[in-house]
Design a protein around this motif. Sequence first.
Motif, PDB file in Angstrom:
ATOM      1  N   SER A   1       0.837  -1.194   0.000  1.00 44.00           N
ATOM      2  CA  SER A   1       0.000   0.000   0.000  1.00 44.00           C
ATOM      3  C   SER A   1       0.874   1.246   0.000  1.00 44.00           C
ATOM      4  O   SER A   1       2.065   1.184   0.297  1.00 44.00           O
ATOM      5  CB  SER A   1      -0.921   0.010   1.221  1.00 44.00           C
ATOM      6  OG  SER A   1      -0.159   0.062   2.422  1.00 44.00           O
TER       7      SER A   1
ATOM      8  N   ASP B   1      -2.470   7.503   0.967  1.00 39.37           N
ATOM      9  CA  ASP B   1      -3.624   7.907   0.165  1.00 39.37           C
ATOM     10  C   ASP B   1      -3.776   9.426   0.205  1.00 39.37           C
ATOM     11  O   ASP B   1      -4.272   9.992   1.171  1.00 39.37           O
ATOM     12  CB  ASP B   1      -4.884   7.246   0.701  1.00 39.37           C
ATOM     13  CG  ASP B   1      -6.093   7.480  -0.204  1.00 39.37           C
ATOM     14  OD1 ASP B   1      -5.926   8.146  -1.251  1.00 39.37           O
ATOM     15  OD2 ASP B   1      -7.191   7.003   0.125  1.00 39.37           O
TER      16      ASP B   1
ATOM     17  N   ARG C   1      -3.755   3.467   0.516  1.00 36.09           N
ATOM     18  CA  ARG C   1      -4.516   2.874  -0.580  1.00 36.09           C
ATOM     19  C   ARG C   1      -3.640   1.810  -1.244  1.00 36.09           C
ATOM     20  O   ARG C   1      -2.418   1.822  -1.105  1.00 36.09           O
ATOM     21  CB  ARG C   1      -4.906   3.933  -1.606  1.00 36.09           C
ATOM     22  CG  ARG C   1      -3.717   4.636  -2.257  1.00 36.09           C
ATOM     23  CD  ARG C   1      -4.165   5.656  -3.282  1.00 36.09           C
ATOM     24  NE  ARG C   1      -3.033   6.416  -3.799  1.00 36.09           N
ATOM     25  CZ  ARG C   1      -3.135   7.370  -4.714  1.00 36.09           C
ATOM     26  NH1 ARG C   1      -4.332   7.666  -5.222  1.00 36.09           N
ATOM     27  NH2 ARG C   1      -2.066   8.021  -5.131  1.00 36.09           N
TER      28      ARG C   1
ATOM     29  N   ARG D   1     -11.851  -1.182  -0.648  1.00 34.65           N
ATOM     30  CA  ARG D   1     -10.568  -0.481  -0.641  1.00 34.65           C
ATOM     31  C   ARG D   1      -9.632  -0.971  -1.737  1.00 34.65           C
ATOM     32  O   ARG D   1      -8.490  -0.542  -1.811  1.00 34.65           O
ATOM     33  CB  ARG D   1      -9.903  -0.646   0.720  1.00 34.65           C
ATOM     34  CG  ARG D   1     -10.634   0.077   1.853  1.00 34.65           C
ATOM     35  CD  ARG D   1      -9.917  -0.105   3.171  1.00 34.65           C
ATOM     36  NE  ARG D   1      -8.514   0.276   3.091  1.00 34.65           N
ATOM     37  CZ  ARG D   1      -7.619   0.021   4.037  1.00 34.65           C
ATOM     38  NH1 ARG D   1      -7.983  -0.634   5.132  1.00 34.65           N
ATOM     39  NH2 ARG D   1      -6.368   0.389   3.896  1.00 34.65           N
TER      40      ARG D   1
END
Length: 371
Positions: free
Chosen positions: A102, A105, A220, A235
């Motif tokens: 990830s 974000d 994200r 997600r």
Amino acid sequence: MTDIVVLGAGYAGLAAATNLAGRTRHRGDLHITLVNASYRFTERLRLHSTAAGHSTADFDLREVAAKAGVTFVQGWVTAAGTVRVDDDRTLSFDTLIWALGSTADTSDVPGAAENAYTLDSFADAEALAARLREMRTGAVLVCGTGLTGVETAAEIAERYPDLTVTLRGREEPGATLTPKARSYLMAVLTRLRVRVESGAEISKLLPGTADVVVWTAGTRVSPLAAEAGMTVDERGRIVTRPSLRSVSHPHVYAVGDAAAVRQRYGIMHGTCQSGMPTGVHAAVSIARELAGREPRPFRFGYYHAPISLGRRDAVVQFTRPDDSPRRAFLTGRAAVWYKETVTASPWPTFTRMVEHPGSASWWPRGGRFTR
């Protein structure tokens, strides 16, 4: 020849690649390829320390890949139906381990991407460190009051006491801790002169909001899984079966932050604490498949939440398997020692997995993981 491709060489991906290589090293019909954007292994747990100007170790993925007999490919993954990297290479595979992790974000808040530093990579942390070194005075705003935000704010405030450091976010820092542990954390932030602005909604970041803005408010995952037609959650994480196989693509295993792994208490949240066990479990599962056996379900329970508060202080909250806090916690020097011990660089572990892959086999079977 069976081709296995591992996408991503963070904690989960590297654990999967090295453990699988160790378990299958006597087979002559298996080829493992590890793909990562950089040849440097990123210790994400230490990026806040790197950002504050402390030196951190430099680990070369090519070295451990060579020792494991794994082919290392440096490049950005640009498509996943058939794996393509950014120099137009195409990699064929029979089994895929998805470990792309990830990133911060910054998509939902206008100006965040343009006006804030993130801690996604060593290069990001180094860029922030260079900016902080050239400042004598000024304001630093850390957006996000989660554990990464707390660690980042404390580290910068301790290293640069002449800077004004503000920690801003929706929740009170340490919201997941017991009241006593949270009180200790807040007292340390006060001692370090970190200004805390909780209950604050960050709707826009304009130039000049602060001299330096650090974004730690949420993460994200790559949209590539959804674009490849895999079943993902809200997600974008790949939804898995108990074995960690994708529910829609059984030749794909998803591990780490990019996987939506359901346990009895709900969906696991991404941390190194849970990422490495998923990587090891994927390796164990694939080795079982190659031997004609069915993979076992993955079981995992959390054990602790270690939080550094600069280099000389910390708080460690012990947890139940569902990550809810127990009464027990550590503070001060004991917490510093504990955190440094359990979050010590996993590099020796990765290299040891090649020769002794069974040494990590208890991670996915047991209930808890403490490294």
